[in-house]
Design a protein around this motif. Structure first.
Motif, PDB file in Angstrom:
ATOM      1  N   PRO A  31       0.862  -1.105   0.046  1.00  0.00           N
ATOM      2  CA  PRO A  31       0.187  -0.022   0.074  1.00  0.00           C
ATOM      3  C   PRO A  31       0.717   1.446  -0.177  1.00  0.00           C
ATOM      4  CG  PRO A  31       0.029  -0.820   2.210  1.00  0.00           C
ATOM      5  CD  PRO A  31       0.991  -1.772   1.359  1.00  0.00           C
ATOM      6  N   THR A  32       0.112   2.376  -0.520  1.00  0.00           N
ATOM      7  CA  THR A  32       0.722   3.799  -0.238  1.00  0.00           C
ATOM      8  C   THR A  32       0.226   4.173   1.283  1.00  0.00           C
ATOM      9  OG1 THR A  32       0.232   3.960  -2.601  1.00  0.00           O
ATOM     10  CG2 THR A  32       0.797   5.968  -1.348  1.00  0.00           C
ATOM     11  N   VAL A  33       1.184   4.622   2.005  1.00  0.00           N
ATOM     12  CA  VAL A  33       0.910   4.702   3.357  1.00  0.00           C
ATOM     13  C   VAL A  33       0.718   6.237   3.698  1.00  0.00           C
ATOM     14  CG1 VAL A  33       1.862   2.711   4.388  1.00  0.00           C
ATOM     15  CG2 VAL A  33       3.450   4.441   3.602  1.00  0.00           C
ATOM     16  N   ILE A  39     -10.450  -2.180   3.978  1.00  0.00           N
ATOM     17  CA  ILE A  39     -10.443  -3.518   4.037  1.00  0.00           C
ATOM     18  C   ILE A  39     -10.439  -4.140   2.438  1.00  0.00           C
ATOM     19  CG2 ILE A  39     -11.594  -3.951   6.204  1.00  0.00           C
ATOM     20  CD1 ILE A  39     -14.064  -4.191   4.643  1.00  0.00           C
ATOM     21  N   GLY A  40     -10.595  -3.276   1.427  1.00  0.00           N
ATOM     22  CA  GLY A  40      -9.997  -3.268   0.047  1.00  0.00           C
ATOM     23  C   GLY A  40      -8.575  -3.599   0.127  1.00  0.00           C
ATOM     24  N   ASN A  41      -7.708  -2.725   0.695  1.00  0.00           N
ATOM     25  CA  ASN A  41      -6.243  -3.257   0.558  1.00  0.00           C
ATOM     26  C   ASN A  41      -6.088  -4.287   1.486  1.00  0.00           C
ATOM     27  OD1 ASN A  41      -6.169   0.396   1.610  1.00  0.00           O
ATOM     28  ND2 ASN A  41      -5.364  -0.396  -0.551  1.00  0.00           N
ATOM     29  N   ALA A  42      -6.811  -4.695   2.364  1.00  0.00           N
ATOM     30  CA  ALA A  42      -6.733  -5.990   3.316  1.00  0.00           C
ATOM     31  C   ALA A  42      -6.848  -7.200   2.449  1.00  0.00           C
ATOM     32  CB  ALA A  42      -7.637  -6.074   4.358  1.00  0.00           C
ATOM     33  N   GLY A 230      -0.741  -8.605  -7.000  1.00  0.00           N
ATOM     34  CA  GLY A 230      -1.407  -7.451  -6.374  1.00  0.00           C
ATOM     35  C   GLY A 230      -2.764  -7.411  -6.973  1.00  0.00           C
ATOM     36  N   GLY A 231      -3.736  -6.141  -6.629  1.00  0.00           N
ATOM     37  CA  GLY A 231      -4.962  -6.260  -7.114  1.00  0.00           C
ATOM     38  C   GLY A 231      -4.982  -6.153  -8.306  1.00  0.00           C
ATOM     39  N   GLU A 232      -6.269  -6.364  -8.885  1.00  0.00           N
ATOM     40  CA  GLU A 232      -6.522  -6.276 -10.313  1.00  0.00           C
ATOM     41  C   GLU A 232      -6.385  -5.063 -10.957  1.00  0.00           C
ATOM     42  OE1 GLU A 232     -10.285  -8.010 -11.499  1.00  0.00           O
ATOM     43  OE2 GLU A 232     -11.370  -6.452 -10.847  1.00  0.00           O
ATOM     44  N   ASP A 233      -6.604  -4.003 -10.206  1.00  0.00           N
ATOM     45  CA  ASP A 233      -6.308  -2.581 -10.863  1.00  0.00           C
ATOM     46  C   ASP A 233      -5.004  -2.242 -11.004  1.00  0.00           C
ATOM     47  OD1 ASP A 233      -5.767  -2.604  -8.000  1.00  0.00           O
ATOM     48  OD2 ASP A 233      -6.371  -0.701  -7.520  1.00  0.00           O
ATOM     49  N   LEU A 234      -4.110  -3.253 -10.589  1.00  0.00           N
ATOM     50  CA  LEU A 234      -2.603  -2.952 -10.882  1.00  0.00           C
ATOM     51  C   LEU A 234      -2.185  -3.396 -12.216  1.00  0.00           C
ATOM     52  CD1 LEU A 234      -1.093  -3.460  -7.211  1.00  0.00           C
ATOM     53  CD2 LEU A 234      -2.137  -1.248  -8.310  1.00  0.00           C
ATOM     54  N   ALA A 262      -9.428 -10.228  -7.311  1.00  0.00           N
ATOM     55  CA  ALA A 262     -10.394  -9.159  -7.854  1.00  0.00           C
ATOM     56  C   ALA A 262     -10.748  -8.035  -6.770  1.00  0.00           C
ATOM     57  CB  ALA A 262     -11.727  -9.896  -8.093  1.00  0.00           C
ATOM     58  N   PHE A 263     -11.564  -7.135  -6.663  1.00  0.00           N
ATOM     59  CA  PHE A 263     -11.803  -6.094  -5.751  1.00  0.00           C
ATOM     60  C   PHE A 263     -12.939  -6.733  -4.868  1.00  0.00           C
ATOM     61  CE2 PHE A 263     -11.557  -2.793  -9.744  1.00  0.00           C
ATOM     62  CZ  PHE A 263     -10.249  -2.904  -9.211  1.00  0.00           C
ATOM     63  N   LEU A 264     -12.680  -5.827  -3.717  1.00  0.00           N
ATOM     64  CA  LEU A 264     -13.702  -5.976  -2.819  1.00  0.00           C
ATOM     65  C   LEU A 264     -14.362  -4.707  -2.975  1.00  0.00           C
ATOM     66  CD1 LEU A 264     -14.517  -7.311   0.187  1.00  0.00           C
ATOM     67  CD2 LEU A 264     -13.398  -5.213   0.909  1.00  0.00           C
ATOM     68  N   ASN A 265     -15.732  -5.035  -3.146  1.00  0.00           N
ATOM     69  CA  ASN A 265     -16.842  -4.049  -3.604  1.00  0.00           C
ATOM     70  C   ASN A 265     -17.757  -3.655  -2.525  1.00  0.00           C
ATOM     71  OD1 ASN A 265     -15.795  -3.922  -6.038  1.00  0.00           O
ATOM     72  ND2 ASN A 265     -17.180  -5.611  -6.887  1.00  0.00           N
ATOM     73  N   LYS A 270     -16.100  -0.648  -6.321  1.00  0.00           N
ATOM     74  CA  LYS A 270     -14.898  -1.039  -5.833  1.00  0.00           C
ATOM     75  C   LYS A 270     -14.887  -0.053  -4.521  1.00  0.00           C
ATOM     76  CE  LYS A 270      -9.868  -0.267  -6.379  1.00  0.00           C
ATOM     77  NZ  LYS A 270      -8.865   0.782  -6.742  1.00  0.00           N
ATOM     78  N   MET A 271     -14.259  -0.553  -3.519  1.00  0.00           N
ATOM     79  CA  MET A 271     -14.047  -0.007  -2.071  1.00  0.00           C
ATOM     80  C   MET A 271     -12.789   0.857  -2.246  1.00  0.00           C
ATOM     81  SD  MET A 271     -13.712  -1.426   1.775  1.00  0.00           S
ATOM     82  CE  MET A 271     -15.340  -1.726   1.934  1.00  0.00           C
ATOM     83  N   SER A 272     -12.744   2.303  -2.078  1.00  0.00           N
ATOM     84  CA  SER A 272     -11.679   2.841  -2.572  1.00  0.00           C
ATOM     85  C   SER A 272     -11.820   4.334  -1.844  1.00  0.00           C
ATOM     86  CB  SER A 272     -11.422   3.139  -3.875  1.00  0.00           C
ATOM     87  OG  SER A 272     -12.443   4.223  -4.234  1.00  0.00           O
TER      88      SER A 272
HETATM   89  P1  AMP Z   1      -3.090   1.182  -3.002  1.00  0.00           P
HETATM   90  O1  AMP Z   1      -2.627   1.624  -1.638  1.00  0.00           O
HETATM   91  O2  AMP Z   1      -4.315   1.814  -3.522  1.00  0.00           O
HETATM   92  O3  AMP Z   1      -2.058   0.972  -3.917  1.00  0.00           O
HETATM   93  O4  AMP Z   1      -3.553  -0.341  -2.780  1.00  0.00           O
HETATM   94  C1  AMP Z   1      -2.512  -1.440  -2.275  1.00  0.00           C
HETATM   95  C2  AMP Z   1      -3.204  -2.613  -2.675  1.00  0.00           C
HETATM   96  O5  AMP Z   1      -4.732  -2.818  -2.443  1.00  0.00           O
HETATM   97  C3  AMP Z   1      -3.090  -2.713  -4.208  1.00  0.00           C
HETATM   98  O6  AMP Z   1      -2.691  -4.272  -4.495  1.00  0.00           O
HETATM   99  C4  AMP Z   1      -4.496  -2.695  -4.679  1.00  0.00           C
HETATM  100  O7  AMP Z   1      -4.909  -3.367  -5.960  1.00  0.00           O
HETATM  101  C5  AMP Z   1      -5.384  -3.352  -3.722  1.00  0.00           C
HETATM  102  N1  AMP Z   1      -6.511  -2.687  -3.500  1.00  0.00           N
HETATM  103  C6  AMP Z   1      -7.023  -1.372  -3.322  1.00  0.00           C
HETATM  104  N2  AMP Z   1      -8.356  -1.545  -3.330  1.00  0.00           N
HETATM  105  C7  AMP Z   1      -8.859  -2.823  -3.543  1.00  0.00           C
HETATM  106  C8  AMP Z   1     -10.272  -3.127  -3.588  1.00  0.00           C
HETATM  107  N3  AMP Z   1     -11.363  -2.624  -3.274  1.00  0.00           N
HETATM  108  N4  AMP Z   1     -10.413  -4.285  -3.441  1.00  0.00           N
HETATM  109  C9  AMP Z   1      -9.296  -5.321  -3.558  1.00  0.00           C
HETATM  110  N5  AMP Z   1      -7.911  -4.909  -3.664  1.00  0.00           N
HETATM  111  C10 AMP Z   1      -7.861  -3.619  -3.755  1.00  0.00           C
END
Ligand code: AMP
Ligand code: ZN
Length: 471
Positions: A31-33, A39-42, A230-234, A262-265, A270-272
């Motif tokens: 994660p970016t801290v 919990i999406g990051n989790a 990593g998450g699919e957004d990556l 895949a995402f946690l929605n 998408k949870m973000s």
């Molecule tokens: P970030 O801090 O946004 O770079 O995210 C850190 C990690 O969490 C990356 O692998 C992302 O793909 C993942 N991530 C962020 N949001 C979600 C989400 N809603 N569901 C699943 N993975 C996520």
């Protein structure tokens, strides 16, 4: 059956064969801290920790690297808001993130590198890319990766360069017109007033986001690794850009298997942080034991979207507690069982129970299908509830318990709450209640039942004997 992994690169499930026998090199983007993790990051943390645990259980030695991105616009913005150095922000949230990971029983990585400590390696890789004609410095000192110079660009996200160009044309008019091509991406950029910066041959500045992972993966795992995750957004652009940088610089295949969760929605979105529709791990920890969050995450396959809801968390709570209660009961029975050895019938039952471990392994071997693996644990729990009783031998009870605890442990689920185990006092009361019932002193038996209830322990009289339920 060998382990199979769905590889985003090939779009197929493939047999997992590590580069070096018995060893796995695995990198998971962290994660970016700049805030508490949500919990999406989790989800990737829990999912890939479970992949690691299963591999370790199978005897593989896993070198697991996961970074913290500790220099970024959002961190700098927060530092400006609070009037502190950006390292104060990143250090604070790294410490908080580690607390959350530990509460979710996510093992610490073998190495948790920080972007700001690896700037030297980044400068080196950028220089190599420039020397090889894969990158160039613009007049203001920004260094760009020359995307078209990497012929395989798009191979991970299955995108075609020309389609991308169409989609990205607007970049040309967004102040980035020093680029040779709209597809080129930043490796190094000039500092802005008040931002942290490092010296470089091109300008005082800081790295683009993607270069850190290419550099840290190389430094801690080598030029070629087994798994990048990593998450699919990556997938795009982050991982696509990492591949371009690493393979162009090293002339080696960067990672063999690419895994994406895949995402946690929430409400199917998408949870973000940016949408504001998130719960932090801390929020959930106030309401639930975080083992339940872990159970919830693993109740779906990692490549399926998972929708977060109060109902599903309640279902996860019930599911998790079913396992804990079964283990508690086996421990209770075990403590009271006589000294006799296992009977032939019990040995046959244990043999049958092995079938659930086979089912568990089959599910995990099939691209880490934790949903089916947990179903196998439930079947084993049901089997234990049916066949374990007051007549069972100590050995039989212990073996059944160990089997449930082991399978749960591979999922990182703590179901043997040793520290919360029955204390001597509770054991004594349960025994005394049994005696009271035998002596037909029901008033005393009921009194003890109430006393235990007040301590959060309910007793259920069943055909197999007394069972305890934690409330
Ligand atoms: P970030 O801090 O946004 O770079 O995210 C850190 C990690 O969490 C990356 O692998 C992302 O793909 C993942 N991530 C962020 N949001 C979600 C989400 N809603 N569901 C699943 N993975 C996520
Ligand atoms: Zn990364």
């Amino acid at each position: 059956m060998s382990m199979k992994i769905y590889n985003t690169l090939t779009g197929k499930k493939e047999a997992f064969v590590p580069l070096e026998q018995g060893k796995v090199k695995m990198y998971v983007c962290g994660p970016t801290v700049y805030n508490l993790i949500h919990i999406g990051n989790a989800r990737p943390m829990i999912v890939f920790d479970t992949v690691r645990r299963y591999m370790e259980h199978k005897g593989l030695e896993v070198n697991y690297v996961s970074n913290f991105t500790d220099v970024d616009d959002k961190i700098i913005k927060k530092a400006v808001e609070e009037g502190v150095d950006s390292s104060v922000i990143s250090e604070r949230y790294i410490a908080e993130c580690k607390k959350d990971m530990s509460a979710m029983n996510v093992k610490p990585a073998t190495t948790h590198p920080l972007a700001t400590r690896e700037i030297g390696g980044m400068l080196e890789m950028i220089k190599t890319l420039i020397d090889k004609g894969h990158a160039y410095a613009a007049q203001d000192g920004t260094v760009y990766f020359r995307t078209r110079s990497f012929k395989e660009y798009g191979k991970l996200s299955h995108k075609n360069l020309d389609d991308l160009r169409g989609g990205n044309r607007s970049l040309l008019v967004s102040g980035e017109d020093q680029k040779e091509d709209a597809l080129d991406f930043v490796l190094w950029k000039p500092k802005k007033e008040g931002e942290p910066y490092w010296e470089s041959p091109w300008c005082q500045g800081r790295p683009g986001w993607h270069i850190e992972c290419s550099v840290m993966s190389k430094k801690y795992l080598g030029e070629e690794i087994d798994i990048h995750a990593g998450g699919e957004d990556l997938v795009f652009p982050h991982h696509e850009n990492e591949i371009a940088q690493s393979e162009a610089a090293n002339d080696k295949i960067f990672a063999r298997y690419w895994m994406h969760n895949a995402f946690l929605n929430i409400d199917n979105r998408k949870m973000s942080k940016s949408l504001g529709n998130f719960f932090t791990v801390r929020d959930i920890g106030e309401k639930y034991d975080l083992q339940i969050l872990r159970f919830f995450m693993l109740s779906a396959h990692y490549r399926s979207p998972l929708n977060f809801s109060a109902e599903l968390m309640e279902a996860a709570k019930n599911g998790y507690e079913r396992i804990v209660t079964c283990v508690d009961n086996l421990k209770y029975l075990e403590a009271r069982a006589g000294g006799g050895g296992m009977t032939g019938a019990e040995a046959a039952l244990l043999n049958e129970a092995e079938g659930f471990t086979d089912k568990f392994d089959e599910a995990m071997d099939d691209d880490f299908n934790t949903a089916d693996a947990i179903s196998a644990i439930f079947e084993l729990v049901k089997f234990a509830n049916t066949h374990a009783g007051e007549q069972s031998s100590k050995e039989f009870l212990e073996k059944l318990k160990n089997q449930i605890v082991l399978l749960s442990d591979i999922c990182g689920l703590i179901v043997d709450k040793e520290e919360e185990g029955l204390d001597a006092d509770v054991e004594r009361l349960i025994g005394e209640r049994q005696e009271a019932k035998k002596a037909k002193n029901f008033a005393r038996a009921d009194e003890i039942r109430d006393e235990l209830l007040a301590r959060g322990i309910a007793l259920k009289d069943t055909r197999e004997g007394v069972k305890i339920v934690r409330l």
